[in-house]
Write a protein that holds these residues in place. Structure first.
Motif, PDB file in Angstrom:
ATOM      1  N   CYS A  52      47.219  42.801  42.443  1.00  0.00           N
ATOM      2  CA  CYS A  52      47.047  41.392  42.818  1.00  0.00           C
ATOM      3  C   CYS A  52      48.393  40.733  43.096  1.00  0.00           C
ATOM      4  CB  CYS A  52      46.302  40.639  41.712  1.00  0.00           C
ATOM      5  SG  CYS A  52      44.604  41.211  41.461  1.00  0.00           S
ATOM      6  N   SER A  53      49.420  41.138  42.350  1.00  0.00           N
ATOM      7  CA  SER A  53      50.739  40.518  42.520  1.00  0.00           C
ATOM      8  C   SER A  53      51.409  40.924  43.827  1.00  0.00           C
ATOM      9  CB  SER A  53      51.643  40.868  41.341  1.00  0.00           C
ATOM     10  OG  SER A  53      51.863  42.265  41.283  1.00  0.00           O
ATOM     11  N   HIS A  54      50.890  41.926  44.517  1.00  0.00           N
ATOM     12  CA  HIS A  54      51.428  42.355  45.809  1.00  0.00           C
ATOM     13  C   HIS A  54      51.261  41.264  46.873  1.00  0.00           C
ATOM     14  CE1 HIS A  54      51.980  44.814  49.439  1.00  0.00           C
ATOM     15  NE2 HIS A  54      50.845  44.289  49.871  1.00  0.00           N
ATOM     16  N   PHE A  55      50.225  40.444  46.710  1.00  0.00           N
ATOM     17  CA  PHE A  55      49.867  39.461  47.722  1.00  0.00           C
ATOM     18  C   PHE A  55      50.604  38.153  47.460  1.00  0.00           C
ATOM     19  CE2 PHE A  55      46.507  42.493  47.241  1.00  0.00           C
ATOM     20  CZ  PHE A  55      46.190  42.824  48.540  1.00  0.00           C
ATOM     21  N   ASP A  56      51.303  37.670  48.479  1.00  0.00           N
ATOM     22  CA  ASP A  56      52.028  36.401  48.387  1.00  0.00           C
ATOM     23  C   ASP A  56      51.108  35.309  48.924  1.00  0.00           C
ATOM     24  OD1 ASP A  56      54.028  34.524  48.067  1.00  0.00           O
ATOM     25  OD2 ASP A  56      54.940  34.953  50.006  1.00  0.00           O
ATOM     26  N   LYS A  61      47.929  31.119  40.268  1.00  0.00           N
ATOM     27  CA  LYS A  61      47.467  32.404  39.747  1.00  0.00           C
ATOM     28  C   LYS A  61      45.976  32.364  39.410  1.00  0.00           C
ATOM     29  CE  LYS A  61      48.463  35.925  36.320  1.00  0.00           C
ATOM     30  NZ  LYS A  61      49.283  36.332  35.204  1.00  0.00           N
ATOM     31  N   SER A  62      45.516  31.267  38.827  1.00  0.00           N
ATOM     32  CA  SER A  62      44.093  31.191  38.480  1.00  0.00           C
ATOM     33  C   SER A  62      43.220  31.149  39.733  1.00  0.00           C
ATOM     34  CB  SER A  62      43.810  29.984  37.586  1.00  0.00           C
ATOM     35  OG  SER A  62      44.101  28.774  38.261  1.00  0.00           O
ATOM     36  N   THR A  63      43.687  30.493  40.779  1.00  0.00           N
ATOM     37  CA  THR A  63      42.929  30.459  42.030  1.00  0.00           C
ATOM     38  C   THR A  63      42.942  31.835  42.697  1.00  0.00           C
ATOM     39  OG1 THR A  63      43.419  28.118  42.302  1.00  0.00           O
ATOM     40  CG2 THR A  63      42.696  29.296  44.268  1.00  0.00           C
ATOM     41  N   THR A  64      44.057  32.523  42.604  1.00  0.00           N
ATOM     42  CA  THR A  64      44.137  33.890  43.119  1.00  0.00           C
ATOM     43  C   THR A  64      43.109  34.773  42.416  1.00  0.00           C
ATOM     44  OG1 THR A  64      46.475  33.685  43.697  1.00  0.00           O
ATOM     45  CG2 THR A  64      45.648  35.912  43.346  1.00  0.00           C
ATOM     46  N   THR A  65      43.030  34.651  41.099  1.00  0.00           N
ATOM     47  CA  THR A  65      42.053  35.414  40.323  1.00  0.00           C
ATOM     48  C   THR A  65      40.637  35.121  40.806  1.00  0.00           C
ATOM     49  OG1 THR A  65      43.522  35.450  38.406  1.00  0.00           O
ATOM     50  CG2 THR A  65      41.170  35.836  37.987  1.00  0.00           C
ATOM     51  N   PHE A  68      39.963  36.896  44.208  1.00  0.00           N
ATOM     52  CA  PHE A  68      39.723  38.329  44.045  1.00  0.00           C
ATOM     53  C   PHE A  68      38.352  38.586  43.423  1.00  0.00           C
ATOM     54  CE2 PHE A  68      44.304  38.811  44.706  1.00  0.00           C
ATOM     55  CZ  PHE A  68      44.310  39.915  45.543  1.00  0.00           C
ATOM     56  N   ARG A  69      37.937  37.747  42.483  1.00  0.00           N
ATOM     57  CA  ARG A  69      36.617  37.912  41.870  1.00  0.00           C
ATOM     58  C   ARG A  69      35.505  37.729  42.907  1.00  0.00           C
ATOM     59  NH1 ARG A  69      35.749  33.581  38.766  1.00  0.00           N
ATOM     60  NH2 ARG A  69      33.959  32.895  39.956  1.00  0.00           N
ATOM     61  N   VAL A  70      35.634  36.717  43.768  1.00  0.00           N
ATOM     62  CA  VAL A  70      34.625  36.491  44.814  1.00  0.00           C
ATOM     63  C   VAL A  70      34.552  37.705  45.741  1.00  0.00           C
ATOM     64  CG1 VAL A  70      34.058  35.093  46.853  1.00  0.00           C
ATOM     65  CG2 VAL A  70      34.757  33.970  44.717  1.00  0.00           C
ATOM     66  N   LEU A  71      35.693  38.235  46.122  1.00  0.00           N
ATOM     67  CA  LEU A  71      35.713  39.409  46.999  1.00  0.00           C
ATOM     68  C   LEU A  71      35.080  40.621  46.317  1.00  0.00           C
ATOM     69  CD1 LEU A  71      39.258  38.976  48.556  1.00  0.00           C
ATOM     70  CD2 LEU A  71      37.077  38.842  49.783  1.00  0.00           C
ATOM     71  N   ARG A  72      35.377  40.809  45.035  1.00  0.00           N
ATOM     72  CA  ARG A  72      34.805  41.943  44.294  1.00  0.00           C
ATOM     73  C   ARG A  72      33.307  41.784  44.109  1.00  0.00           C
ATOM     74  NH1 ARG A  72      33.894  41.832  39.094  1.00  0.00           N
ATOM     75  NH2 ARG A  72      35.567  40.368  38.658  1.00  0.00           N
ATOM     76  N   GLU A  73      32.872  40.611  43.682  1.00  0.00           N
ATOM     77  CA  GLU A  73      31.453  40.399  43.409  1.00  0.00           C
ATOM     78  C   GLU A  73      30.588  40.426  44.671  1.00  0.00           C
ATOM     79  OE1 GLU A  73      31.338  36.803  41.080  1.00  0.00           O
ATOM     80  OE2 GLU A  73      31.916  37.866  39.252  1.00  0.00           O
ATOM     81  N   SER A  74      31.196  40.170  45.813  1.00  0.00           N
ATOM     82  CA  SER A  74      30.453  40.232  47.079  1.00  0.00           C
ATOM     83  C   SER A  74      30.401  41.651  47.631  1.00  0.00           C
ATOM     84  CB  SER A  74      31.083  39.301  48.112  1.00  0.00           C
ATOM     85  OG  SER A  74      32.361  39.786  48.486  1.00  0.00           O
ATOM     86  N   GLY A  75      31.214  42.548  47.086  1.00  0.00           N
ATOM     87  CA  GLY A  75      31.244  43.929  47.555  1.00  0.00           C
ATOM     88  C   GLY A  75      32.268  44.206  48.626  1.00  0.00           C
ATOM     89  N   VAL A  76      33.152  43.256  48.897  1.00  0.00           N
ATOM     90  CA  VAL A  76      34.163  43.445  49.939  1.00  0.00           C
ATOM     91  C   VAL A  76      35.310  44.319  49.444  1.00  0.00           C
ATOM     92  CG1 VAL A  76      35.828  42.265  51.439  1.00  0.00           C
ATOM     93  CG2 VAL A  76      33.558  41.286  51.084  1.00  0.00           C
TER      94      VAL A  76
END
Length: 120
Positions: A52-56, A61-65, A68-76
């Motif tokens: 996750c820290s690779h992405f600028d 940080k909490s919004t970044t989290t 990533f959760r939305v992308l994971r939970e959607s299957g992307v």
């Protein structure tokens, strides 16, 4: 989780099975510019895993989290732990089987838009 996995420090995150990925969830996940940017970065080297820290990203940080959760939970994306780092990879194979051409069309459109409006 197996005792060996626990001992090795492996933690599993919930992901939808391929057959549970829904088009409307994928489109919702990709409708946000920050999430689309993450997916574009992952698609540039779709065989690699990035922390996750690779992405600028221009968010906290909490919004970044959250993104990533939305992308994971959607299957992307698929997220796995490597030590304490969450590693992220694009689920291109799953998306291409379920929605042939969709990811390529969205990425091409996003690239054209970025060139047109001057954003990365």
């Amino acid at each position: 989780m197996t005792p060996a996995a626990t001992a090795a420090g492996t933690r599993d995150l919930p992901h939808p099975a391929r057959d549970d990925i829904r088009l409307e969830d994928v489109l919702h996940a990709l409708s946000d510019p920050v999430r689309l940017r993450i997916v574009r970065d992952l698609a540039a080297d779709s065989d690699a895993l990035f922390s996750c820290s690779h992405f600028d990203l221009p968010v906290t940080k909490s919004t970044t989290t959250h993104h990533f959760r939305v992308l994971r939970e959607s299957g992307v994306i698929r997220q796995t732990y490597r030590g304490t780092a969450k590693m992220n990879g694009l689920r291109r194979d799953d998306l291409d089987v379920l929605f042939p051409g969709l990811l390529d069309a969205l990425l091409a459109a996003a690239a054209r838009q970025a060139a047109r409006v001057g954003t990365g």
